[in-house]
Write an enzyme that holds these catalytic residues in place. Structure first.
Site, PDB file in Angstrom:
ATOM      1  N   HIS A  63       0.820  -1.208   0.000  1.00  0.00           N
ATOM      2  CA  HIS A  63       0.000   0.000   0.000  1.00  0.00           C
ATOM      3  C   HIS A  63       0.861   1.268   0.000  1.00  0.00           C
ATOM      4  O   HIS A  63       0.378   2.345   0.363  1.00  0.00           O
ATOM      5  CB  HIS A  63      -0.914   0.005   1.239  1.00  0.00           C
ATOM      6  N   HIS A  64       2.143   1.128  -0.402  1.00  0.00           N
ATOM      7  CA  HIS A  64       2.996   2.324  -0.400  1.00  0.00           C
ATOM      8  C   HIS A  64       2.512   3.333  -1.437  1.00  0.00           C
ATOM      9  O   HIS A  64       2.791   4.524  -1.323  1.00  0.00           O
ATOM     10  CB  HIS A  64       4.460   1.948  -0.660  1.00  0.00           C
ATOM     11  N   LYS A 105      -2.800  -9.026  -6.848  1.00  0.00           N
ATOM     12  CA  LYS A 105      -3.091 -10.124  -7.766  1.00  0.00           C
ATOM     13  C   LYS A 105      -4.333 -10.841  -7.286  1.00  0.00           C
ATOM     14  O   LYS A 105      -4.630 -10.857  -6.086  1.00  0.00           O
ATOM     15  CB  LYS A 105      -1.920 -11.118  -7.824  1.00  0.00           C
TER      16      LYS A 105
END
Length: 470
Positions: A63-64, A105
């Site tokens: 979540h960067h 994914k």
């Protein structure tokens, strides 16, 4: 199970090799490496007169940067380990090619060939609804795309389901990419991964220092190439190499492989397979009953564009190619990697080489958010400007160019021109950055480690800049 191969562990091992060359705190490295969010689903679907429980996954690795981005595959071989590994590779892939997404994914553990279209649609729509419940889909949160076993049709079902659940959301079309053009898709997406593979390997072949190291001449022209897999990626990869003057000497599919040292016509082989159901018995080509034999054919460049783990410690010593381009995800095992490093074979790694798909998906996402087709605003202006300049030059010189040349000079960029130009720039820049990183670190012995190092530095710096780790 103990001793069983883990794709995710393999990715983490490659990460650890590159992490040794960074100065990041161990905590930051651990955060980058782990999957942030894992969704495991079981939901019922009526199939004929029976109810079938469908197993599915969606993994958000990082979540960067948001949204997260990654394909959805339909395969009865789908499992959590595979989805986690592919999500991780998506994070690193996006970082390397400067696409501002976190990796994700998804997968549904079914063989799509076992279901009719109506049932596949039901499964896809239910999966989308389940993702939406958990906020694992949305233009600013998580944006799926096609993968193995899925395509434009499935993406249009996902879009329609999401829009039904979010009426009036102005950016809803950006919740998924790889859509049909009529549903907000972008021109050039279908061939993007194969074209990206071509651009990446072409750039490696244009680097004199790299080619001198392995004893090959500069450029792709005249290079003998074997492509394993004649699906969307393999077909377009082979086609673009052939158009650039390379010689496609071998092609392989699940039913077998064919070889002709003088070259194969990719389009003719593709049409032969459509007509006969097999690439075997193509005129002028030698048949190989076992498709894995294609990997060991004489060639300069080998491009595995189908399945994972097809090159391992058993067959790696017999492979003759001097460059291996990983068009598929994870076609080499770690043991094969070590063998090629010791032999001096250049492995152009999957984690950036097949980034053409996500790069063009990024362009599609931008198109959906801006609500305007790429090129619409500037095409006519550019053509008028080019026409005026050409008219002035003809007037000053007294010479006239032919109609064909005139059309070529005046032509303003269509959407597909801009998409391909952006992809070419992306792959060239990424290749140069990886090679530069490799050459700056004499203790790094392959492109994969250099690629991971580039990715780790970019993701790590993002975390630091966010202030998550003061």
């Amino acid at each position: 199970m103990a001793g069983e191969y883990s794709f995710f562990d393999s990715v983490c091992n490659s990460f650890d090799k590159a992490a040794m060359f960074t100065s990041f705190d161990k905590g930051i490295l651990e955060q980058i490496k782990q999957c942030n969010s894992v969704l495991r689903l079981h939901f019922p679907v009526k199939v004929g007169n029976k109810t079938e429980v469908i197993k599915a996954y969606r993994v958000q690795h990082s979540h960067h940067k948001l949204p997260c981005k990654g394909g959805i595959r339909f395969s009865d071989m789908v499992n959590l380990d595979e989805v986690m590994a592919l999500a991780a590779l998506m994070t690193y892939k996006c970082a390397i090619v400067n696409v501002p997404f976190g990796g994700a994914k998804g997968g549904i553990a079914i063989n799509p060939k076992n279901y009719d279209v109506y049932t596949l649609e039901k499964i896809t729509r239910r999966y989308t609804a389940e993702l939406d419940k958990k906020r694992f889909i949305g233009p600013g949160e998580d944006v799926p795309a096609p993968d193995y076993g899925t395509g434009e049709r499935e993406m249009s079902w996902i879009l329609d389901t999401y829009m039904a659940l979010h009426p009036g959301e102005v950016d809803a079309m950006a919740c998924v990419t790889g859509k049909p053009i009529t549903q907000g898709g972008v021109r050039g997406r279908r061939e993007a991964t194969g074209l990206g593979v071509f651009y990446g390997i072409r750039e490696v072949c244009d680097m004199k220092e790299v080619m001198d190291r392995i004893g090959l001449t500069l450029g792709v022209e005249g290079k003998k190439i074997v492509v394993q897999g004649l699906g969307n990626v393999g077909y377009h990869t082979a086609k673009f190499f052939q158009e650039a003057g390379a010689i496609i000497v071998g092609l392989a599919e699940f039913e077998g492989a064919i070889y002709n040292n003088n070259g194969l016509d990719v389009e003719a082989v593709f049409n032969h397979r459509k007509a006969s159901g097999s690439i075997l018995n193509f005129e002028g080509a030698k048949n190989f009953t076992h498709n894995m034999e294609a990997l060991e054919m004489d060639c300069d460049i080998l491009i595995p564009a189908a399945l994972e783990n097809v090159i391992n410690k058993e067959n790696a010593p017999r492979i003759k190619a001097k460059i291996i381009g990983e068009a598929a995800n994870g076609p080499l095992t770690p043991e094969a990697d070590e063998i090629f490093s010791s032999k001096g074979v250049i492995v152009v790694p999957d984690m950036y080489l097949n980034a053409g798909g996500v790069t063009v998906s990024y362009f599609e996402w931008l198109k959906n958010l801006s609500h305007v087709r790429h090129g619409r605003l500037e095409k006519r202006f550019t053509e008028n400007q080019n026409k005026n300049m050409l008219d002035q030059l003809e007037s000053l010189t007294g010479n006239k160019v032919s109609n064909d040349i005139r059309k070529m000079i005046i032509h303003g960029p269509d959407e597909v021109d801009l998409v391909r130009s952006g992809l070419e720039e992306t792959m060239i820049t990424a290749t140069q950055e990886i090679i530069e990183t490799w050459h700056k670190n004499p203790n790094i012995n392959n492109m994969r480690t250099a690629s991971f190092l580039v990715a780790i530095n970019k993701v790590g710096n993002s975390y630091l800049e966010l202030g998550i780790f003061p």
